[in-house]
Design a protein around this motif. Structure first.
Motif, PDB file in Angstrom:
ATOM      1  N   ALA A 252     150.730  57.982  79.691  1.00 51.05           N
ATOM      2  CA  ALA A 252     150.517  59.054  80.659  1.00 51.05           C
ATOM      3  C   ALA A 252     149.091  59.028  81.201  1.00 51.05           C
ATOM      4  N   VAL A 253     148.911  59.723  82.317  1.00 48.02           N
ATOM      5  CA  VAL A 253     147.569  59.915  82.852  1.00 48.02           C
ATOM      6  C   VAL A 253     147.400  61.404  83.135  1.00 48.02           C
ATOM      7  N   VAL A 254     146.290  61.955  82.719  1.00 46.36           N
ATOM      8  CA  VAL A 254     145.992  63.358  83.027  1.00 46.36           C
ATOM      9  C   VAL A 254     144.646  63.408  83.735  1.00 46.36           C
ATOM     10  N   GLU A 255     144.629  64.082  84.862  1.00 48.87           N
ATOM     11  CA  GLU A 255     143.369  64.218  85.608  1.00 48.87           C
ATOM     12  C   GLU A 255     143.047  65.703  85.783  1.00 48.87           C
ATOM     13  N   LEU A 256     141.818  66.059  85.476  1.00 47.07           N
ATOM     14  CA  LEU A 256     141.380  67.442  85.673  1.00 47.07           C
ATOM     15  C   LEU A 256     140.196  67.456  86.639  1.00 47.07           C
ATOM     16  N   VAL A 257     140.232  68.393  87.571  1.00 51.02           N
ATOM     17  CA  VAL A 257     139.110  68.522  88.498  1.00 51.02           C
ATOM     18  C   VAL A 257     138.622  69.964  88.456  1.00 51.02           C
ATOM     19  N   ALA A 258     137.371  70.156  88.090  1.00 54.72           N
ATOM     20  CA  ALA A 258     136.819  71.511  88.065  1.00 54.72           C
ATOM     21  C   ALA A 258     135.710  71.613  89.101  1.00 54.72           C
ATOM     22  N   LEU A 259     135.902  72.507  90.055  1.00 53.99           N
ATOM     23  CA  LEU A 259     134.872  72.722  91.078  1.00 53.99           C
ATOM     24  C   LEU A 259     133.878  73.776  90.568  1.00 53.99           C
ATOM     25  N   SER A 260     133.002  74.215  91.437  1.00 58.75           N
ATOM     26  CA  SER A 260     131.920  75.119  91.038  1.00 58.75           C
ATOM     27  C   SER A 260     132.378  76.275  90.156  1.00 58.75           C
ATOM     28  N   LYS A 261     131.730  76.416  89.037  1.00 58.85           N
ATOM     29  CA  LYS A 261     131.950  77.537  88.115  1.00 58.85           C
ATOM     30  C   LYS A 261     133.396  77.690  87.662  1.00 58.85           C
ATOM     31  N   ALA A 262     134.187  76.669  87.839  1.00 64.19           N
ATOM     32  CA  ALA A 262     135.575  76.739  87.385  1.00 64.19           C
ATOM     33  C   ALA A 262     135.641  76.336  85.921  1.00 64.19           C
ATOM     34  N   GLU A 263     136.686  76.778  85.246  1.00 65.09           N
ATOM     35  CA  GLU A 263     136.852  76.398  83.857  1.00 65.09           C
ATOM     36  C   GLU A 263     138.284  75.976  83.584  1.00 65.09           C
ATOM     37  N   ILE A 283     156.563  56.312  68.545  1.00 64.87           N
ATOM     38  CA  ILE A 283     156.092  56.216  69.921  1.00 64.87           C
ATOM     39  C   ILE A 283     154.716  55.556  69.964  1.00 64.87           C
ATOM     40  N   TYR A 284     154.523  54.683  70.937  1.00 62.50           N
ATOM     41  CA  TYR A 284     153.178  54.185  71.244  1.00 62.50           C
ATOM     42  C   TYR A 284     152.596  55.135  72.273  1.00 62.50           C
ATOM     43  N   ASN A 285     151.613  55.865  71.879  1.00 58.12           N
ATOM     44  CA  ASN A 285     151.055  56.883  72.761  1.00 58.12           C
ATOM     45  C   ASN A 285     149.747  56.371  73.355  1.00 58.12           C
ATOM     46  N   PHE A 286     149.831  55.737  74.513  1.00 56.74           N
ATOM     47  CA  PHE A 286     148.647  55.135  75.150  1.00 56.74           C
ATOM     48  C   PHE A 286     148.312  55.946  76.398  1.00 56.74           C
ATOM     49  N   VAL A 287     147.389  56.855  76.237  1.00 53.90           N
ATOM     50  CA  VAL A 287     147.205  57.867  77.272  1.00 53.90           C
ATOM     51  C   VAL A 287     145.786  57.860  77.811  1.00 53.90           C
ATOM     52  N   THR A 288     145.650  58.042  79.096  1.00 53.86           N
ATOM     53  CA  THR A 288     144.322  58.167  79.700  1.00 53.86           C
ATOM     54  C   THR A 288     144.151  59.602  80.175  1.00 53.86           C
ATOM     55  N   LYS A 289     143.194  60.304  79.606  1.00 58.59           N
ATOM     56  CA  LYS A 289     142.960  61.692  80.012  1.00 58.59           C
ATOM     57  C   LYS A 289     141.496  61.826  80.399  1.00 58.59           C
ATOM     58  N   ARG A 290     141.250  62.364  81.540  1.00 54.53           N
ATOM     59  CA  ARG A 290     139.858  62.487  81.945  1.00 54.53           C
ATOM     60  C   ARG A 290     139.686  63.690  82.865  1.00 54.53           C
ATOM     61  N   GLY A 291     138.590  64.370  82.727  1.00 51.66           N
ATOM     62  CA  GLY A 291     138.300  65.476  83.606  1.00 51.66           C
ATOM     63  C   GLY A 291     136.945  65.272  84.249  1.00 51.66           C
ATOM     64  N   ILE A 292     136.771  65.846  85.416  1.00 56.36           N
ATOM     65  CA  ILE A 292     135.451  65.766  86.039  1.00 56.36           C
ATOM     66  C   ILE A 292     134.975  67.159  86.409  1.00 56.36           C
ATOM     67  N   LYS A 314     143.897  57.251  72.657  1.00 53.24           N
ATOM     68  CA  LYS A 314     143.536  58.136  73.766  1.00 53.24           C
ATOM     69  C   LYS A 314     142.147  58.736  73.603  1.00 53.24           C
ATOM     70  N   TYR A 315     141.496  58.896  74.714  1.00 46.59           N
ATOM     71  CA  TYR A 315     140.114  59.369  74.734  1.00 46.59           C
ATOM     72  C   TYR A 315     139.938  60.393  75.841  1.00 46.59           C
ATOM     73  N   PRO A 316     140.329  61.639  75.607  1.00 42.43           N
ATOM     74  CA  PRO A 316     140.113  62.654  76.643  1.00 42.43           C
ATOM     75  C   PRO A 316     138.611  62.780  76.938  1.00 42.43           C
ATOM     76  N   SER A 317     138.248  62.577  78.171  1.00 46.23           N
ATOM     77  CA  SER A 317     136.833  62.459  78.518  1.00 46.23           C
ATOM     78  C   SER A 317     136.417  63.493  79.550  1.00 46.23           C
ATOM     79  N   VAL A 318     135.122  63.687  79.650  1.00 40.00           N
ATOM     80  CA  VAL A 318     134.601  64.582  80.687  1.00 40.00           C
ATOM     81  C   VAL A 318     133.432  63.898  81.383  1.00 40.00           C
ATOM     82  N   ILE A 319     133.486  63.882  82.698  1.00 36.42           N
ATOM     83  CA  ILE A 319     132.346  63.408  83.474  1.00 36.42           C
ATOM     84  C   ILE A 319     131.591  64.650  83.934  1.00 36.42           C
ATOM     85  N   LEU A 320     130.375  64.801  83.449  1.00 38.42           N
ATOM     86  CA  LEU A 320     129.603  66.009  83.753  1.00 38.42           C
ATOM     87  C   LEU A 320     128.699  65.729  84.940  1.00 38.42           C
TER      88      LEU A 320
END
Lengths: 481, 438
Positions: A252-263, A283-292, A314-320
């Protein structure tokens, strides 16, 4: 305590209680991946032309890429031509309401304890349910749309909100990001889409429930969450699959986008079928999760409880990126029997005054192998970046392994990064204390493990916390003595 | 890219010049690995942050074998002699070759034996060479290590006799002649500590001349029951001097190792410090200090492999990185399934002083036994503002205050340098590095 005892008793009789198969008419395409398949998925989903271009481009890239070899996991080579890429429960036309849903399907989700019926209105959770390749139902849609929140399946979003999808799809996890992300981009079939408009605080928890049912199929879903300025959303994700002897792929792929002051708060309780005691199936759970965090002072928080899957990668990540943004990662990864987990996070500090916090608790039992792999990077512009990481591992038994691979890269003089890790076993004195008070070994272990994991548990929404606590106890069953 | 063929001719020459025996076989194996793997590239996880292939671009290094006899005299040595050398055994390597002519053995014969590796392989130490030379290849499988192994020649074998405590420390000087051309040096040594023996070993490096030097060193140390080794490596060479320095310590009996690595100046520096705890109840302490300026790149890789129960290991590495320098720390602790009751600690602390500098650190634990206590911690940060402020309110200029705090930061590593004269010397080097006047 009583609650836990009951859970343990239950699990003696039933190891993996979600292991049933639903007998339901399924629309299945032939095995294998090729251009025709991608066109077929595109046609079935009735998507616009730009989506086909996008998928084909990803497919071309994917063919040029190699499967990553660096994770600390071993598994036989995956035959990508032996996977069914599209399987959908058959439905008669467009549903008008949830009442029209196939009763068999409805029963399935009742068994899983998911409120498709709005009778559970009090629980106040809006659910999107994804079975095999497609989303079958979404609840509370109307109430949400009144305040402007869009919560629907990905296919629906592509049809009805193409401008949003086009703008954000692939903006956080580019299609060529990694091998499995590229595969997902080429063949993804559904997933959840969620859009929180400006200044809206989403009044209920949003939730997606993933279920693999069909045999030999892979699940490739894609989730996209966008939180506009000053908005807030809490999102839950759960997953289960039937017990089968073969390994099934979930990419799976999960993408999160947080704009100004959003949570955005994203919580996962992952309980895919982990395989049997000898390590067959799962199950082989090979997932890419990332938020910005694009906007200033925005915040993304990942919480995960990983108890299932034969292999987790899987490595849920955040780009700050936005100044003053905050990233958080709370994780419990429990492996038992022959499970393997290589999981962790990446915190990429780009903006000024960005903060991140990592708390990872790994528990290994049986013959399992549990690795934490994380990256904290403070870029040149990340003035006053601050990170604190803590990874603790608990070993139950001498046949299992616990590894930590933290990478720390700092390029700014004002950044402060701290990391600490410990590995130990359950203290004899703690066990003794419990036993002395009449608590048997197994219960005592569950008690101590829950205490060990408490810091992360506290981050979970209430609905999940109870489930997660039970899961820990269930998965440890039989690992003591 | 490095031309393997360039080395191939040299290798053939060397093999035909001394074709016989154990060492030739080890060389052959080494060259086999080297031709397969080439030099390590960044995609190799162990070399993710350090690239040495650039050192070989458009550059031809002269082999020690080209030169025949060395061009240094005893007086050239004076420039790098460490304090206390009058009371020390001095072993000199020139361009990677052990030079008995320039060396001085002061300890009596019944305590210390120093032989060229080739002679040792023929004589009474045949067994030790056979069993222990080249064991590091089991752990380090990259091309640069194999390159050293391919050209084992002119190395040294050091033997400390049973129950003998060396009164005089052993000083190892590595000289590189880069006056006329770029030089590649590949010193190799095997040190065998018999039961109950004790030795202090100090190693330092010096490049003479303005061309580039590249030292690719491998030292294997075998420590028997109740033996004690103190090992000090001092790297304070010029910016044209790069090196890969591997120290592979195997504690095959219940012994004690104490190692300190001080890195101050140089080009690209990579230190592999391996500690293999092969007997129950071993104890080992590793310390490191890297203070980097200019364009120096220093990469400290440590590996502690706990193979038997009840071992204790402790690691403390500290770094101060300034200008355009880069500091890398990669510490790996492995605990094998049978190594119950292991205690392993590791700590890495860094201070970053410039925005053009960088620190990459990766402490790693791989644990397969459950009854263990392992922990690691690492920090990257700056000087404490409040401490700076405190000093400044007392009239100390900011530069001095900064230097004071940095010097204090290095103190706990300095304390681990046990020989008094050496400690004084290192302290002086640190102060010079921080531009503190006497």
């Amino acid at each position: 305590m009583k609650e836990e005892l009951n859970t343990l008793e239950q699990t003696v009789l039933n190891d993996y209680k979600y292991g049933f198969v639903t007998d339901i008419d399924t629309d299945i395409v032939p095995k294998g991946i090729n251009e025709t398949l991608i066109r077929l998925i595109w046609a079935k989903k009735n998507e616009p032309d730009w989506m086909l271009d996008w998928r084909l481009k990803a497919y071309t890239q994917w063919q040029k890429m190699e499967e990553p070899k660096w994770p600390n996991v071993t598994y036989p080579a995956i035959n990508y031509q032996d996977i069914i890429y599209y399987a959908a429960p058959k439905q008669k036309g467009q549903l008008k309401g949830l009442d029209e849903l196939d009763p068999e399907l409805r029963r399935t989700f009742e068994k899983l304890g998911i409120s498709l019926d709005e009778q559970k209105r009090l629980s106040g959770v809006a659910v999107d349910v994804v079975m095999d390749s497609v989303s079958v139902a979404t609840s509370f849609k109307k109430q949400l749309s009144e305040i402007g929140v869009i919560f629907c399946s990905m296919s629906e979003a592509i049809q009805q909100h193409p401008e949003l999808v086009k703008k954000y799809l692939g903006s956080v996890v580019p299609m060529t990001d990694n091998y499995f992300a590229a595969l997902n981009a080429a063949v993804f079939t559904d997933g959840s889409f969620c859009f929180i408009p400006k200044s809206v605080r989403c009044p209920m928890e949003l939730s997606t429930y993933f279920r693999i049912n069909a045999e030999n199929s892979g699940q490739f879903e894609r989730t996209l969450i966008i939180a506009e300025d000053d908005s807030y959303v809490s999102y839950l994700e759960g997953c289960t699959a039937p017990m089968r002897d073969e390994n099934q792929l979930h990419a799976a792929v999960v993408e999160l986008v947080a704009l100004s002051k959003a949570e955005i708060k994203y919580s996962t309780v992952q309980n895919w079928y982990p395989g049997d005691k000898e390590g067959h199936g799962g199950i082989y759970n090979f997932v890419t999760k990332r938020g910005i965090c694009i906007g200033e002072h925005s915040k993304i928080s990942w919480t995960q409880v990983e108890t299932g899957s034969a292999i987790t990668w899987k490595y849920p990540s955040v780009i700050l990126k936005g100044d003053g943004s905050i990233g958080e990662f709370y994780s419990i990864a429990l492996t038992n029997n022959h499970q393997q987990a290589d999981t962790g996070t990446k915190m990429i500090h780009l903006g000024k005054n960005t903060k991140s916090r990592i708390v990872s608790k790994g528990i290994s039992a049986g013959y399992s192998n549990n690795s934490y792999r994380g990256l904290v990077r403070a870029g040149k512009g990340a003035t006053n970046a601050r990170n604190y990481s803590q990874c603790d591992s608990l070993l139950l038994g001498d046949k299992c392994g616990a590894n930590t691979f933290p990478y720390i890269e700092v390029k700014n003089t004002t950044a402060v990064v701290e990391h600490e890790a410990t590995t130990s076993k359950i203290g004899e004195d703690q066990l003794f204390y419990c036993k002395q008070r009449g608590i048997d070994t197994e219960t005592a272990v569950a008690l101590i493990v829950n205490g060990f994991a408490k810091e992360v548990m506290n981050q979970l929404p209430m609905e999940f916390a109870v489930e997660a606590q039970k899961l820990l106890a269930i998965n440890l069953e039989g690992s003591v003595g | 890219m490095v031309d393997v063929n360039h080395f191939k001719d040299r290798f053939k020459q060397l093999q035909s010049a001394s074709p016989d025996g154990q060492i030739a076989r080890i060389r052959l194996k080494g060259f086999d690995t080297f031709s397969k793997t080439g030099l390590p590239a960044p995609r190799n996880e162990e070399w993710k942050y350090t690239s040495i292939s650039g050192l070989f671009n458009d550059k031809e290094y002269h082999f020690a074998a080209d030169d025949g006899q060395p061009v240094f005299t005893r007086s050239d040595l004076d420039a790098i002699r460490l304090p206390g050398h009058q009371g020390a055994n001095e072993l000199v390597f020139v361009n990677g070759w052990f030079m008995p002519m320039l060396s001085a053995i002061r300890s009596p014969d019944d305590q210390l034996t120093v032989l060229p590796l080739e002679d040792a392989a023929k004589g009474i130490y045949k067994k030790q060479i056979k069993e222990h030379l080249g064991q590091s290849s089991r752990y380090i499988k990259d091309g640069i290590h194999a390159l050293n192994t391919s050209f084992i020649y002119g190395g040294v074998f050091i033997h400390v006799a049973k129950r003998r405590e060396l009164q005089y420390p052993v000083y190892l000087y590595h000289l590189s002649d880069a006056r006329e051309h770029h030089t590649l040096c590949q010193p190799r040594s095997l040190i065998y500590m018999e039961e109950g023996s004790k030795m202090q070993l100090v190693e330092t490096f010096k490049t003479i001349g303005t061309s580039d030097s590249f030292t690719n060193q491998v030292m294997e140390i075998v420590v028997n029951n109740n033996a004690l080794i103190e090992y000090y490596k001092i790297q304070n060479d010029a910016a044209n001097a790069s090196q890969v320095s591997t120290t592979h310590i195997r504690q095959i009996g219940r012994g004690y190792a104490h190692a300190v690595t001080i890195t101050l100046n140089g080009g690209i520096i990579r230190n592999n410090m391996n500690l293999i705890l092969e007997a129950a109840g071993n104890e080992a302490h590793l310390y490191g200090l890297y203070m980097l300026k200019g364009h120096t790149h220093a990469d400290n890789h440590t590996l502690v492999d706990n193979r038997e129960p009840g071992c204790l290991s402790n690691q403390l590495y500290k770094g101060i990185v300034d200008d355009n320098a880069t500091g890398v720390f990669n510490g790996k602790i492995m605990v094998q399934p049978q190594a119950q009751k292991t205690n392993a600690y590791q700590s890495n602390k860094n201070i970053l002083l410039s925005d053009n500098a960088g620190i990459n650190t990766k402490p790693q634990l791989e644990i397969f036994a459950d009854d263990v206590k392992c922990s690691h911690g690492c920090t990257v940060g700056q000087l404490d503002e409040t401490a700076l402020f405190y000093l400044r309110t007392r009239g100390i200029p900011i530069e001095n205050a900064r230097a004071m705090l940095l010097e204090a930061f290095t103190e706990d590593i300095l304390d681990q340098v046990k020989p008094k004269l050496l400690r004084k010397h290192v302290k002086q080097l640190i102060r010079e590095h921080l531009s503190i006047k006497k």
